[in-house]
Motif scaffolding. Structure first.
Motif, PDB file in Angstrom:
ATOM      1  N   THR A   1       0.879  -1.170   0.000  1.00 11.35           N
ATOM      2  CA  THR A   1       0.000   0.000   0.000  1.00 11.35           C
ATOM      3  C   THR A   1       0.912   1.214   0.000  1.00 11.35           C
ATOM      4  N   PRO A   2       1.142   1.797  -1.144  1.00  9.95           N
ATOM      5  CA  PRO A   2       2.243   2.769  -1.223  1.00  9.95           C
ATOM      6  C   PRO A   2       1.971   4.046  -0.442  1.00  9.95           C
ATOM      7  N   GLU A   3       2.871   4.394   0.450  1.00  6.31           N
ATOM      8  CA  GLU A   3       2.840   5.680   1.143  1.00  6.31           C
ATOM      9  C   GLU A   3       4.211   6.325   1.005  1.00  6.31           C
ATOM     10  N   GLY A   4       4.992   5.823   0.058  1.00  3.52           N
ATOM     11  CA  GLY A   4       6.280   6.449  -0.199  1.00  3.52           C
ATOM     12  C   GLY A   4       7.450   5.825   0.542  1.00  3.52           C
ATOM     13  N   ALA A   5       7.195   4.739   1.297  1.00  3.69           N
ATOM     14  CA  ALA A   5       8.306   4.100   2.001  1.00  3.69           C
ATOM     15  C   ALA A   5       8.545   2.709   1.403  1.00  3.69           C
ATOM     16  N   ARG A   6       9.557   2.047   1.932  1.00  2.00           N
ATOM     17  CA  ARG A   6       9.824   0.671   1.507  1.00  2.00           C
ATOM     18  C   ARG A   6       8.913  -0.262   2.310  1.00  2.00           C
ATOM     19  N   ASP A   7       8.501  -1.371   1.674  1.00  5.34           N
ATOM     20  CA  ASP A   7       7.638  -2.337   2.374  1.00  5.34           C
ATOM     21  C   ASP A   7       8.452  -3.294   3.235  1.00  5.34           C
ATOM     22  N   PHE A   8       7.865  -3.737   4.322  1.00  4.82           N
ATOM     23  CA  PHE A   8       8.355  -4.936   4.997  1.00  4.82           C
ATOM     24  C   PHE A   8       7.718  -6.128   4.297  1.00  4.82           C
ATOM     25  N   LEU A   9       8.501  -7.116   3.972  1.00  8.90           N
ATOM     26  CA  LEU A   9       7.969  -8.273   3.246  1.00  8.90           C
ATOM     27  C   LEU A   9       7.940  -9.502   4.147  1.00  8.90           C
ATOM     28  N   VAL A  10       6.961 -10.339   3.943  1.00 11.12           N
ATOM     29  CA  VAL A  10       6.840 -11.591   4.685  1.00 11.12           C
ATOM     30  C   VAL A  10       6.714 -12.714   3.662  1.00 11.12           C
ATOM     31  N   PRO A  11       7.634 -13.675   3.680  1.00  8.19           N
ATOM     32  CA  PRO A  11       7.563 -14.726   2.666  1.00  8.19           C
ATOM     33  C   PRO A  11       6.375 -15.653   2.909  1.00  8.19           C
ATOM     34  N   SER A  12       5.778 -16.098   1.812  1.00  6.04           N
ATOM     35  CA  SER A  12       4.664 -17.039   1.943  1.00  6.04           C
ATOM     36  C   SER A  12       5.208 -18.466   1.852  1.00  6.04           C
ATOM     37  N   ARG A  13       4.910 -19.264   2.857  1.00  6.16           N
ATOM     38  CA  ARG A  13       5.347 -20.667   2.816  1.00  6.16           C
ATOM     39  C   ARG A  13       4.477 -21.464   1.855  1.00  6.16           C
ATOM     40  N   MET A  14       3.172 -21.101   1.856  1.00  5.10           N
ATOM     41  CA  MET A  14       2.262 -21.910   1.045  1.00  5.10           C
ATOM     42  C   MET A  14       2.360 -21.577  -0.442  1.00  5.10           C
ATOM     43  N   ALA A  15       2.840 -20.392  -0.747  1.00  6.66           N
ATOM     44  CA  ALA A  15       3.056 -20.043  -2.164  1.00  6.66           C
ATOM     45  C   ALA A  15       4.514 -19.629  -2.303  1.00  6.66           C
ATOM     46  N   PRO A  16       5.401 -20.617  -2.373  1.00  5.23           N
ATOM     47  CA  PRO A  16       6.836 -20.287  -2.361  1.00  5.23           C
ATOM     48  C   PRO A  16       7.175 -19.294  -3.472  1.00  5.23           C
TER      49      PRO A  16
END
Ligand code: ASP
Length: 591
Positions: free
Chosen positions: A180-195
Motif C-alpha cells: 500500500t504505497p505511502e512512499g516508504a519501503r515495504d516490509f515483506l513476509v515470505p509465503s510458505r504456502m506459495a513459495p
C-alpha cells in the motif's frame, strides 16, 4: 480507579486511600517502592498502579511480621493488611497524594521476590536508553512511563468516544497484505504456502478503508498499526500507530470539521492548551514562503520574506546570478542578536544540510547595512528590504539564495535552528494549523513525478498538465509537528488510471498491483475522503516528551532493533528451507 473486587490479596488501591478511610481495615498489594528503618519502626512505601501508600511495621505487633519487613527489598511484591491511621501532623507528607495517612500493618505476605533492579525505579534520573529498553518491564514501572501509557489510553478512549458519537464504526484490516504505497519501503513476509510469493505489511490501511467506503460503511475508523521500512530518522519507528478515518459523501470541510472535533477534544482532555477549533488553514505555497516548511511552526515570528524582487539588479554577484538563473533570495530578521564569527559560520552548516551553500548575514546599523556586503546594494534596495523585514538598528538579517526548490526549505530549517538557539520556543504556548492546497506531484528521484501525498488523492486542475496540478489534501500541524494528513480520494477509475500513468505505472502494472481498487471504483464508489493521525506523536506532544519511544510500551531503538527480545534475529535453517529461501551474503552496509 474503581475499587478492586475484594479478594485474599487486596481490597483497596494504595493511591485511593485517604482521610475518609481512617479507622478502617484495608488490604493492599503491590511492589515495595522504598523501605526505611526509623527508630525501631520500618516504613515501606508500597506502589500499585494507582500510586503509593506508606505502610508502618511496629516491632511490638508481631516479631515474625517485623522480621519479614526487615527482609523486604525494593521491588519485592507483597500483600499487606492493617488499619488506616491518620499520620501525626509532623509526619504529613504533602508531596504524596496519600501523605496524610499510613497503614499500620497487622498482616503481610510476600508474594514474590525481586533481584536488585539495574536502575532505581523510585527516581526519575537518567538511565541509558538501551538498558531501559532491555529491562522494559522495570522501566515501565517508573512513574513517568506509567503516566505516559495512561495518557495514551486516555487519548485513544477519547478518540473512540467522539467517533462513536458520530456513528463511526471500527473495522480491522489485514496486516498480511500487498503493498500500500505511502512512499516508504515495504516490509515483506515470505509465503510458505506459495513459495516465491510475498506478503507486504501495510504502510497504512489506505486501500482497505477506501474499499470499505465502496462497500457502503460510510464512516470508518481504526486504531491501526502501520509498517514502513525506512532508514530510521531520529524519531521514527518501523511500526507505528495511526488513528485512521474514512468517510463517504464528504468534501474537505467535512473531514476537517470531524478532525477538529476529535483532536480538539483529545487535546482539551489531556490539558494541552490549544486555541479551540476551527484552526487556521494555510495554503501550501504560503507555508513554504513564510515558514519554509509544509509543517509550519508558528509559535514564534521570524517569518521569511521573498526579497529577490527587491534586490534584483544589485552588484552582489552571488544573489544576482541566482536570480538570473530563475532562483530566489529569501531572508528573515533574526532580531537584535550578536553572533560571533564561528556562530555565524555554524549557520552555514544548517542550510548546507538542506542543499544550500551558505547564509549571508547582514547587520542593520544607522538605518543602513553594516559589513562587507553592504556596499553592493543601493540605498533604496536596503530601505526596501529593511521595510519588508521590519528591520531596525542592531537586527541581524539572514539571506539564503538558491534554486526555488532549495532556498525555501534551507531558510526554513535556519528559522527553526535560530528559534532553538535563542530559546524562542520556551514558554511559547501551542499552535495548530492546517496546510491545504498541496501540489499533487513532486519530482521523484528518477526524474519522473511522484504523488506528494499518495496516488489515491484526488487531483485539482487539468490532468493534462500534471506538474501544475494541486491536490485535495490537508495536513494538520501542531507546534511544527505534522500530526495528521489526508485527502479527498479519487473515486472514478478513469482518473485513478490517469494518475497511475502520470507516476509512471503502465496499465499492466497498475492492473497487476491495484486491479482490485480499479475494479471497486467501477461498482458505484461514492465520493469519499479521510485522514490519518499519528498517535505516537500526538501522545508525545500531549505528555511533553521529546521522543515517541517514551510513549510506546515496547519500542525499537533508533536502529530498528529491540534490545528486549533481540529482534530482529536470525531464522532457523529449517524455517528458511520451509520457505524456499536461501540466504545471500548481506548487502554492503551503506557508506
Ligand atoms: N493513508 C494516509 C497516510 O498514512 C492517510 C490518509 O490519506 O488518510 O498518511
Amino acid at each position: 480507579m474503581r475499587p478492586p473486587r475484594a479478594n485474599a490479596l487486596r481490597d483497596a488501591w494504595c493511591g485511593e486511600l485517604g482521610d475518609e478511610q481512617v479507622g478502617q481495615q484495608a488490604r493492599v498489594a503491590g511492589w515495595v517502592h522504598r523501605r526505611r528503618d526509623h527508630g525501631g519502626l520500618i516504613f515501606i512505601d508500597l506502589r500499585d498502579r494507582s500510586g503509593l501508600l506508606q505502610l508502618v511495621f511496629h516491632p511490638e505487633t508481631d516479631p515474625e511480621l517485623f522480621a519479614l519487613a526487615e527482609r523486604l527489598r525494593p521491588e519485592h511484591v507483597i500483600s499487606a493488611t492493617g488499619e488506616l491511621l491518620r499520620r501525626d501532623e509532623a509526619n504529613v507528607n504533602p508531596e504524596m497524594a496519600t501523605g496524610t495517612v499510613e497503614l499500620s500493618v497487622s498482616g503481610c505476605e510476600q508474594l514474590a521476590a525481586s533481584e536488585t533492579p539495574p536502575f532505581p525505579i523510585d527516581e526519575d534520573g537518567p538511565v541509558d536508553e538501551v538498558t531501559r529498553l532491555k529491562y522494559r518491564w522495570l522501566d515501565l514501572r517508573r512513574a513517568a512511563m506509567a503516566e505516559a501509557l495512561e495518557r495514551r489510553s486516555q487519548v485513544t478512549t477519547t478518540m473512540r468516544q467522539v467517533l462513536e458519537e458520530r456513528d463511526f464504526i471500527e473495522v480491522e484490516t489485514p496486516v498480511l497484505t500487498r503493498s500500500t504505497p505511502e512512499g516508504a519501503r515495504d516490509f515483506l513476509v515470505p509465503s510458505r504456502m506459495a513459495p516465491g510469493d510475498w506478503y507486504a505489511l501495510p504502510q497504512s490501511p489506505q486501500l482497505f478503508k477506501q474499499l470499505l467506503m465502496v462497500a457502503g460503511f460510510e464512516r470508518y475508523f481504526q486504531i491501526a498499526r502501520c509498517f514502513r521500512d525506512e532508514d530510521l530518522r531520529a524519531d521514527r519507528q518501523p511500526e507505528f500507530t495511526q488513528l485512521d478515518i474514512e468517510m463517504s459523501f464528504v468534501e474537505e470541510d467535512d473531514v476537517i470539521e470531524l478532525s477538529e472535533a476529535v483532536m480538539g477534544e483529545v487535546f482539551r482532555n489531556v490539558g494541552f492548551e490549544l486555541a479551540p477549533p476551527p484552526w487556521e488553514r494555510i495554503p501550501w505555497d504560503e507555508a513554504m514562503l513564510r515558514y519554509g516548511s509544509d509543517r509550519p511552526d508558528r509559535r514564534f515570528g521570524m517569518e521569511i520574506v521573498d526579497v529577490g524582487p527587491r534586490l534584483d539588479g544589485s552588484e552582489f554577484k552571488v544573489f544576482q546570478s541566482v536570480l538570473d538563473s530563475g532562483g530566489v533570495v529569501r531572508a528573515l530578521n533574526a532580531g537584535p542578536r550578536e553572533m560571533s564569527r564561528s556562530e555565524l559560520e555554524s549557520l552555514n552548516e544548517v542550510v548546507q544540510r538542506h542543499g544550500a551553500k551558505a547564509v549571508a548575514p547582514i547587520v542593520v546599523g544607522d538605518g543602513g547595512w553594516t559589513g562587507n556586503l553592504a556596499r553592493f546594494f543601493t540605498d533604496s534596495q536596503v530601505a526596501s528590504v529593511n521595510e519588508a523585514l521590519g528591520a531596525s538598528d542592531g537586527d541581524l538579517l539572514c539571506f539564503v539564495a538558491d534554486s526555488a526548490a532549495v532556498a525555501p526549505v534551507a531558510i526554513g530549517a535556519l528559522r527553526i535552528d535560530l528559534a532553538e538557539r535563542f530559546g524562542l520556543l520556551e514558554g511559547a504556548g501551542h499552535d495548530a494549523c492546517w496546510v491545504v492546497d498541496f501540489p499533487m506531484f513532486e519530482a521523484g528521484d528518477g526524474g519522473g513525478l511522484t504523488a506528494l501525498h499518495h496516488p489515491f488523492t484526488a487531483p485539482l486542475g487539468d490532468l493534462d498538465d500534471p506538474a501544475a496540478l494541486r491536490s485535495r489534501a490537508y495536513d494538520l500541524t501542531v507546534d511544527g509537528v505534522e500530526i495528521g494528513g489526508g485527502s479527498i480520494r479519487i473515486s472514478t477509475p478513469e482518473v485513478q488510471e490517469r494518475v497511475f500513468e502520470i507516476i509512471g505505472l503502465d496499465a499492466g502494472e497498475a492492473r497487476e498491483r491495484f486491479g482490485f481498487l480499479l475494479d471497486a471504483l467501477r461498482f458505484g464508489a461514492p465520493p469519499h475522503g479521510g485522514i490519518a493521525f499519528g498517535l505516537d506523536r500526538i501522545v508525545a506532544l500531549a505528555c511533553g516528551r521529546e521522543s515517541i519511544r517514551d510513549v510506546i510500551a515496547f519500542p525499537k531503538t533508533a536502529s530498528g532493533s529491540d534490545p528486549l527480545t533481540g529482534a530482529p534475529g536470525p531464522a532457523e535453517p529449517q524455517q528458511l528451507r520451509d520457505l524456499g529461501i536461501r540466504q545471500a551474503p548481506p548487502p554492503d552496509p551503506k557508506p
